[in-house]
Enzyme design. Structure first.
Site, PDB file in Angstrom:
ATOM      1  N   ASN A  88     -19.709 -24.180 -29.788  1.00  0.00           N
ATOM      2  CA  ASN A  88     -20.550 -23.800 -28.651  1.00  0.00           C
ATOM      3  C   ASN A  88     -19.818 -24.006 -27.324  1.00  0.00           C
ATOM      4  O   ASN A  88     -18.906 -24.824 -27.201  1.00  0.00           O
ATOM      5  CB  ASN A  88     -21.902 -24.525 -28.678  1.00  0.00           C
ATOM      6  CG  ASN A  88     -21.800 -26.036 -28.690  1.00  0.00           C
ATOM      7  OD1 ASN A  88     -20.842 -26.608 -29.202  1.00  0.00           O
ATOM      8  ND2 ASN A  88     -22.793 -26.704 -28.135  1.00  0.00           N
ATOM      9  N   PHE A  89     -20.249 -23.223 -26.363  1.00  0.00           N
ATOM     10  CA  PHE A  89     -19.626 -23.224 -25.042  1.00  0.00           C
ATOM     11  C   PHE A  89     -20.733 -23.068 -24.012  1.00  0.00           C
ATOM     12  O   PHE A  89     -21.544 -22.158 -24.101  1.00  0.00           O
ATOM     13  CB  PHE A  89     -18.629 -22.056 -24.960  1.00  0.00           C
ATOM     14  CG  PHE A  89     -18.160 -21.747 -23.571  1.00  0.00           C
ATOM     15  CD1 PHE A  89     -17.456 -22.682 -22.822  1.00  0.00           C
ATOM     16  CD2 PHE A  89     -18.408 -20.500 -23.007  1.00  0.00           C
ATOM     17  CE1 PHE A  89     -17.033 -22.393 -21.535  1.00  0.00           C
ATOM     18  CE2 PHE A  89     -17.975 -20.203 -21.717  1.00  0.00           C
ATOM     19  CZ  PHE A  89     -17.296 -21.149 -20.987  1.00  0.00           C
ATOM     20  N   GLU A  90     -20.802 -23.994 -23.072  1.00  0.00           N
ATOM     21  CA  GLU A  90     -21.824 -23.948 -22.012  1.00  0.00           C
ATOM     22  C   GLU A  90     -21.113 -23.856 -20.669  1.00  0.00           C
ATOM     23  O   GLU A  90     -20.048 -24.440 -20.496  1.00  0.00           O
ATOM     24  CB  GLU A  90     -22.678 -25.229 -22.075  1.00  0.00           C
ATOM     25  CG  GLU A  90     -23.414 -25.388 -23.407  1.00  0.00           C
ATOM     26  CD  GLU A  90     -23.959 -26.798 -23.628  1.00  0.00           C
ATOM     27  OE1 GLU A  90     -23.752 -27.674 -22.762  1.00  0.00           O
ATOM     28  OE2 GLU A  90     -24.573 -27.023 -24.678  1.00  0.00           O
ATOM     29  N   HIS A 101     -23.259 -19.778 -28.745  1.00  0.00           N
ATOM     30  CA  HIS A 101     -23.501 -20.685 -29.872  1.00  0.00           C
ATOM     31  C   HIS A 101     -22.296 -20.684 -30.816  1.00  0.00           C
ATOM     32  O   HIS A 101     -21.539 -19.714 -30.873  1.00  0.00           O
ATOM     33  CB  HIS A 101     -24.767 -20.266 -30.627  1.00  0.00           C
ATOM     34  CG  HIS A 101     -26.019 -20.566 -29.860  1.00  0.00           C
ATOM     35  ND1 HIS A 101     -27.182 -20.979 -30.451  1.00  0.00           N
ATOM     36  CD2 HIS A 101     -26.269 -20.542 -28.527  1.00  0.00           C
ATOM     37  CE1 HIS A 101     -28.100 -21.187 -29.522  1.00  0.00           C
ATOM     38  NE2 HIS A 101     -27.568 -20.918 -28.352  1.00  0.00           N
ATOM     39  N   GLU A 103     -22.072 -20.397 -33.989  1.00  0.00           N
ATOM     40  CA  GLU A 103     -22.088 -19.328 -34.992  1.00  0.00           C
ATOM     41  C   GLU A 103     -21.605 -18.017 -34.373  1.00  0.00           C
ATOM     42  O   GLU A 103     -20.841 -17.264 -34.988  1.00  0.00           O
ATOM     43  CB  GLU A 103     -23.519 -19.139 -35.538  1.00  0.00           C
ATOM     44  CG  GLU A 103     -24.090 -20.352 -36.257  1.00  0.00           C
ATOM     45  CD  GLU A 103     -24.809 -21.349 -35.330  1.00  0.00           C
ATOM     46  OE1 GLU A 103     -24.412 -21.498 -34.159  1.00  0.00           O
ATOM     47  OE2 GLU A 103     -25.763 -21.976 -35.799  1.00  0.00           O
ATOM     48  N   CYS A 128     -30.052 -22.045 -35.188  1.00  0.00           N
ATOM     49  CA  CYS A 128     -31.279 -21.792 -34.431  1.00  0.00           C
ATOM     50  C   CYS A 128     -31.773 -20.375 -34.696  1.00  0.00           C
ATOM     51  O   CYS A 128     -31.064 -19.546 -35.267  1.00  0.00           O
ATOM     52  CB  CYS A 128     -31.017 -21.980 -32.944  1.00  0.00           C
ATOM     53  SG  CYS A 128     -30.109 -20.623 -32.210  1.00  0.00           S
ATOM     54  N   CYS A 131     -29.470 -17.587 -33.511  1.00  0.00           N
ATOM     55  CA  CYS A 131     -28.304 -17.359 -34.378  1.00  0.00           C
ATOM     56  C   CYS A 131     -28.698 -16.656 -35.666  1.00  0.00           C
ATOM     57  O   CYS A 131     -27.964 -15.806 -36.165  1.00  0.00           O
ATOM     58  CB  CYS A 131     -27.585 -18.665 -34.686  1.00  0.00           C
ATOM     59  SG  CYS A 131     -26.652 -19.244 -33.265  1.00  0.00           S
TER      60      CYS A 131
HETATM   61  N1  THU Z   1     -26.254 -24.602 -30.582  1.00  0.00           N
HETATM   62  C1  THU Z   1     -25.403 -23.887 -31.386  1.00  0.00           C
HETATM   63  O1  THU Z   1     -24.219 -23.723 -31.050  1.00  0.00           O
HETATM   64  N2  THU Z   1     -25.884 -23.337 -32.530  1.00  0.00           N
HETATM   65  C2  THU Z   1     -27.187 -23.470 -32.937  1.00  0.00           C
HETATM   66  O2  THU Z   1     -27.655 -22.658 -33.685  1.00  0.00           O
HETATM   67  C3  THU Z   1     -27.966 -24.579 -32.366  1.00  0.00           C
HETATM   68  C4  THU Z   1     -27.667 -24.791 -30.905  1.00  0.00           C
HETATM   69  C5  THU Z   1     -25.760 -25.113 -29.297  1.00  0.00           C
HETATM   70  C6  THU Z   1     -26.258 -24.331 -28.113  1.00  0.00           C
HETATM   71  C7  THU Z   1     -26.147 -25.357 -27.003  1.00  0.00           C
HETATM   72  O3  THU Z   1     -24.802 -25.340 -26.531  1.00  0.00           O
HETATM   73  C8  THU Z   1     -26.394 -26.684 -27.691  1.00  0.00           C
HETATM   74  O4  THU Z   1     -26.165 -26.451 -29.106  1.00  0.00           O
HETATM   75  C9  THU Z   1     -27.795 -27.220 -27.502  1.00  0.00           C
HETATM   76  O5  THU Z   1     -28.728 -26.317 -27.928  1.00  0.00           O
HETATM   77 ZN    ZN Z   2     -27.838 -20.829 -32.364  1.00  0.00          ZN
END
Ligand code: THU
Ligand code: ZN
Length: 296
Positions: A88-90, A101, A103, A128, A131
């Site tokens: 994941n990257f924010e 995300h 995935e 989630c 995804c």
């Molecule tokens: N996140 C994922 O990368 N995949 C998921 O399916 C669950 C959530 C990440 C998104 C965000 O960067 C952090 O987890 C909190 O939700």
């Molecule tokens: Zn997700």
């Protein structure tokens, strides 16, 4: 070995860690080919599933969760036998919708490498809803095996019952299908040539807005992202987000960015220019080069 793997490598069984360290060189971005994977299975004496689950801390180390500090790692195993990690990257201080995300990162990693079918997705937390919907856009998406620590593998159909997907909108060539749109653009700028080529490989069955972004870093390297639409629209992945997650997987920083090009089709029902400029503005003080091209 790259610094970002120091903590995660200590979580692995010793023989696996020893075999993996030479792969984690400066160029490592989470791609392990089928031969290397077979070698890791042999050395670790694990089943392939055990190995992939064990590699999740390495995938999670590719993450940049600057807001949540929640590290998610995913691995997509393609029909070719190669595996592709993602994380994941924010975008720090920015709206949450910019987030990529794990995935999506792993799947786009496989797609950018020319993969046409994903068989397994391994992830360290339950995928989630967004995804699950993103995965359902893929070729045979509903059959993809989802592997989670401590759970029996289950197909996406188990995680996404009563699924809504491309078929509901009469799309018969889902994401990862081989297709290439040609554009008529004469340019001798290698970055523009690359972006036009990548736009031709993008997936835009709902708007025909075939599009791609290429990011150039100050040392002249390029990182591309293609547009990947989704039947439910909102889970679509923007080419800028895909390119940024590509850059981050390669252990580069947004401060290295020198130039950004967005190519999109003149035949599209929409434009990604505003959305792309918005994201770019958040990461670098650079003007977006936006070029609209005609399909040939
Ligand atoms: N996140 C994922 O990368 N995949 C998921 O399916 C669950 C959530 C990440 C998104 C965000 O960067 C952090 O987890 C909190 O939700
Ligand atoms: Zn997700």
């Amino acid at each position: 070995m790259q610094n970002r793997f120091i903590d995660s490598i200590t979580q692995l069984p010793k023989p696996l860690a020893t075999a993996l360290i030479p792969l984690l060189n400066d160029d490592f971005c989470g791609h392990i080919d089928a031969n290397q994977l077979t070698e890791l299975v042999n050395i670790s004496q694990m089943t392939e599933e055990e190995l992939l689950l064990s590699l999740l801390p390495i995938a999670a180390a590719l993450a940049k969760p600057s807001i949540s500090e929640f590290y998610v790692g995913a691995i997509a195993k393609a029909e070719s036998g190669d595996i592709y990690m993602g994380a994941n990257f924010e975008l720090s201080s920015e709206a949450l919708f910019h987030t990529v995300h794990a995935e999506q990162s792993a799947i786009s990693h496989a797609w950018l490498n020319g993969e046409q079918k994903i068989i397994d997705i391994v992830v360290n937390f339950s995928p989630c809803g967004h995804c699950r919907q993103f995965i359902n856009e893929l070729v045979s998406g509903i059959d993809i095996n989802i592997h989670l620590p401590g759970q029996q593998p289950q197909q996406l159909a188990h995680y996404l019952p009563y699924a809504f997907g491309p078929k509901d909108l009469q799309v018969t060539k889902p994401l990862l299908s081989k297709s290439h749109i040609e554009f008529s653009l004469q340019s001798d700028d290698p970055m523009i040539i690359e972006a036009v080529d990548q736009a031709g490989l993008s997936y835009a069955p709902y708007t025909q807005n075939y599009a791609a972004v290429v990011i150039e870093t100050k040392d002249g390297k390029t990182y591309c992202g293609r547009y990947a639409e989704n039947a439910a629209f909102n889970p679509s992945m923007m080419p800028m987000q895909m390119a940024l997650s590509n850059l981050i997987r390669h252990n580069r920083d947004c401060s290295d960015i020198n130039r950004v090009v967005l190519i999109e089709s003149s035949a599209g029902k929409i434009s990604l220019a505003n959305a792309t400029m918005d994201t770019l503005q958040a990461v670098a003080a650079i003007e977006l080069e936006h070029i609209v091209v005609d399909p040939s």
